[in-house]
Scaffold this motif. Structure first.
Motif, PDB file in Angstrom:
ATOM      1  N   ILE A  38      45.395  41.262  41.341  1.00 29.02           N
ATOM      2  CA  ILE A  38      44.765  41.148  42.662  1.00 29.02           C
ATOM      3  C   ILE A  38      45.177  42.316  43.546  1.00 29.02           C
ATOM      4  CG2 ILE A  38      44.785  39.790  44.800  1.00 29.02           C
ATOM      5  CD1 ILE A  38      44.917  37.271  43.007  1.00 29.02           C
ATOM      6  N   ASP A  39      46.442  42.696  43.477  1.00 28.92           N
ATOM      7  CA  ASP A  39      46.921  43.814  44.300  1.00 28.92           C
ATOM      8  C   ASP A  39      46.226  45.116  43.907  1.00 28.92           C
ATOM      9  OD1 ASP A  39      48.881  44.956  46.253  1.00 28.92           O
ATOM     10  OD2 ASP A  39      49.513  46.063  44.471  1.00 28.92           O
ATOM     11  N   ILE A  40      46.043  45.351  42.611  1.00 26.22           N
ATOM     12  CA  ILE A  40      45.361  46.568  42.150  1.00 26.22           C
ATOM     13  C   ILE A  40      43.912  46.568  42.609  1.00 26.22           C
ATOM     14  CG2 ILE A  40      44.384  47.635  40.065  1.00 26.22           C
ATOM     15  CD1 ILE A  40      47.069  47.320  38.757  1.00 26.22           C
ATOM     16  N   ARG A  41      43.244  45.426  42.492  1.00 28.86           N
ATOM     17  CA  ARG A  41      41.840  45.350  42.919  1.00 28.86           C
ATOM     18  C   ARG A  41      41.714  45.573  44.424  1.00 28.86           C
ATOM     19  NH1 ARG A  41      40.776  40.175  39.988  1.00 28.86           N
ATOM     20  NH2 ARG A  41      40.300  40.689  37.820  1.00 28.86           N
ATOM     21  N   ARG A  42      42.687  45.098  45.166  1.00 29.95           N
ATOM     22  CA  ARG A  42      42.616  45.229  46.625  1.00 29.95           C
ATOM     23  C   ARG A  42      42.939  46.629  47.100  1.00 29.95           C
ATOM     24  NH1 ARG A  42      45.632  39.791  49.054  1.00 29.95           N
ATOM     25  NH2 ARG A  42      43.874  38.351  48.793  1.00 29.95           N
ATOM     26  N   THR A  43      43.789  47.337  46.378  1.00 32.19           N
ATOM     27  CA  THR A  43      44.308  48.603  46.898  1.00 32.19           C
ATOM     28  C   THR A  43      43.868  49.836  46.114  1.00 32.19           C
ATOM     29  OG1 THR A  43      46.349  48.409  45.577  1.00 32.19           O
ATOM     30  CG2 THR A  43      46.365  47.458  47.804  1.00 32.19           C
ATOM     31  N   LYS A  44      43.451  49.661  44.855  1.00 29.88           N
ATOM     32  CA  LYS A  44      43.168  50.830  44.027  1.00 29.88           C
ATOM     33  C   LYS A  44      41.776  50.838  43.414  1.00 29.88           C
ATOM     34  CE  LYS A  44      47.893  52.086  42.951  1.00 29.88           C
ATOM     35  NZ  LYS A  44      48.798  52.665  41.925  1.00 29.88           N
ATOM     36  N   MET A  45      41.033  49.748  43.549  1.00 32.13           N
ATOM     37  CA  MET A  45      39.696  49.676  42.968  1.00 32.13           C
ATOM     38  C   MET A  45      38.679  49.323  44.043  1.00 32.13           C
ATOM     39  SD  MET A  45      40.257  47.652  39.353  1.00 32.13           S
ATOM     40  CE  MET A  45      41.266  48.340  38.029  1.00 32.13           C
ATOM     41  N   GLY A  46      37.547  50.028  44.037  1.00 37.03           N
ATOM     42  CA  GLY A  46      36.432  49.692  44.900  1.00 37.03           C
ATOM     43  C   GLY A  46      35.251  49.299  44.038  1.00 37.03           C
ATOM     44  N   ALA A  60      35.225  46.649  57.578  1.00 37.26           N
ATOM     45  CA  ALA A  60      36.663  46.407  57.710  1.00 37.26           C
ATOM     46  C   ALA A  60      37.149  45.183  56.947  1.00 37.26           C
ATOM     47  CB  ALA A  60      37.014  46.243  59.198  1.00 37.26           C
ATOM     48  N   PHE A  61      36.212  44.392  56.416  1.00 40.16           N
ATOM     49  CA  PHE A  61      36.565  43.088  55.839  1.00 40.16           C
ATOM     50  C   PHE A  61      37.660  43.159  54.764  1.00 40.16           C
ATOM     51  CE2 PHE A  61      35.822  39.466  52.951  1.00 40.16           C
ATOM     52  CZ  PHE A  61      36.065  38.438  53.847  1.00 40.16           C
ATOM     53  N   PRO A  62      37.618  44.106  53.790  1.00 41.93           N
ATOM     54  CA  PRO A  62      38.695  44.138  52.794  1.00 41.93           C
ATOM     55  C   PRO A  62      40.082  44.325  53.400  1.00 41.93           C
ATOM     56  CG  PRO A  62      36.839  45.453  52.072  1.00 41.93           C
ATOM     57  CD  PRO A  62      36.578  45.100  53.504  1.00 41.93           C
ATOM     58  N   LEU A  63      40.167  45.077  54.488  1.00 39.43           N
ATOM     59  CA  LEU A  63      41.465  45.262  55.143  1.00 39.43           C
ATOM     60  C   LEU A  63      41.875  44.009  55.901  1.00 39.43           C
ATOM     61  CD1 LEU A  63      41.059  48.913  56.491  1.00 39.43           C
ATOM     62  CD2 LEU A  63      42.148  48.138  54.376  1.00 39.43           C
TER      63      LEU A  63
END
Length: 337
Positions: A101-109, A128-131
């Protein structure tokens, strides 16, 4: 210089049906017919892919070829039946849910064909929603959202709602939202296929503009070969879950590995994929009309070369590597090359 590998899959399978894992362990590398006889569907079969940092890697094929399933395996949105998938050298299949989940949130679009914008949120709030999900404070996330909105050309529409936007504008919001987390890896699954041809072409232009600025590593799915050759550094052609060939657009057209790839590319205009360097001849002229780069597509230089009385020098990194003649260009245009 060889670019480092960012994402790699090794012998990845995705089989749908009862006891798929046990069947695969008992029957290594089964053919499509064996899978069908066992009541199984081989959505992805023995996929091996290395995606280099900063490249646009296009996966293409007809409906049902397995391209979307493969991308979902690469991001682990779908769990592979077998194989290994490495991102930045770490096996995604060995990661915990929290790590993934952390990788998808921070390193994958990710951008999909369906825009999936939240109708009750404005353009700014959607971007802004993902942030927001990450718990980033409002001032920081809105400042970042303003940056990506400007990047995709939607300045002045921050307070609009999705229903007030055209299809192309909605897709731009989806792209902005996927970029707001500054991903290292960007997945796009047929993002422009729902758009009409004119807007689709505009979005391709926008996509190439963004890539020239951002230099992302991109996995792009399409069934449109013209779109693929316009965007791709390399293309993987899939059929029945199997990767038929991985190559540059030019290599696919000039040297298809299978009859299927040959048929797939048969009607592609060669001028769109063949470069000056590939048809350059040894220097033998004394007078030249000008210079072209080895990577220039014949489509873009055909007019000037055809009109000229003399050949053009072909350059690579400032060095002359050969010449290109009017006859060579004509041969490409009429299909003799």
């Amino acid at each position: 210089m060889n670019k480092p590998t960012l994402l790699e899959c090794r012998d990845v399978w995705k089989i749908y049906g009862t006891s798929a894992e046990s069947f695969l362990s008992e029957t290594p590398n089964p053919e499509r017919g064996a899978l069908k006889a066992a009541g199984l569907i081989g959505a992805v079969r023995a996929a091996n892919v290395e995606i280099k940092q900063g490249e646009i890697f296009v996966i293409m094929g007809l409906s049902g070829s397995g391209k979307s399933t493969l991308v979902r395996c690469l991001s682990r949105l779908v769990e592979p039946t077998a194989g290994d998938i490495f991102f930045e050298g770490k096996n995604l299949l060995e990661m915990s849910d929290a790590e993934l989940i952390d990788i998808r949130r921070t390193k994958m679009g990710m951008v999909f064909q369906q825009f999936a914008l939240l109708p009750h949120l404005t353009v700014l709030e959607n971007a802004a929603f993902p942030l927001d999900v990450q718990g980033v404070d409002r001032a920081t996330r809105e400042a970042r959202a303003h940056e990506v909105i400007e990047l995709v050309g939607l300045n002045g529409r921050e307070s609009y709602y999705p229903r007030e936007l055209s299809g192309g504008q909605q897709q731009r919001v989806g792209i902005a939202r996927s970029l707001v987390v500054e991903p290292d890896l960007w997945f796009l699954d047929e993002p422009f296929s729902a758009l009409d041809p004119l807007i689709r072409r505009e979005m391709q232009d926008e996509f190439l503009r963004l890539q020239s600025m951002l230099h992302k590593t991109i996995v792009f799915i399409t069934h449109d070969f013209d779109e693929a050759i316009r965007l791709a550094d390399r293309i993987a052609v899939m059929k029945d879950g199997f990767i038929q060939q991985i190559a540059s657009p030019e290599e696919l057209v000039l040297n298809p590995a299978t009859e299927y790839v040959a048929e797939f590319t048969r009607h592609v205009s060669r001028a769109k994929v063949i470069t000056a360097g590939s048809i350059a001849e040894p220097l033998n002229a004394e007078t030249f009309a000008g210079r072209v780069e080895h990577g220039d597509l014949i489509e873009t230089i055909a007019d000037q070369v055809e009109r000229a009385e003399y050949p053009f020098q072909v350059m690579n990194a400032g060095n002359v590597i050969g010449q290109i003649t009017r006859q060579a260009v004509v041969d490409v245009l009429v299909g003799r090359r």
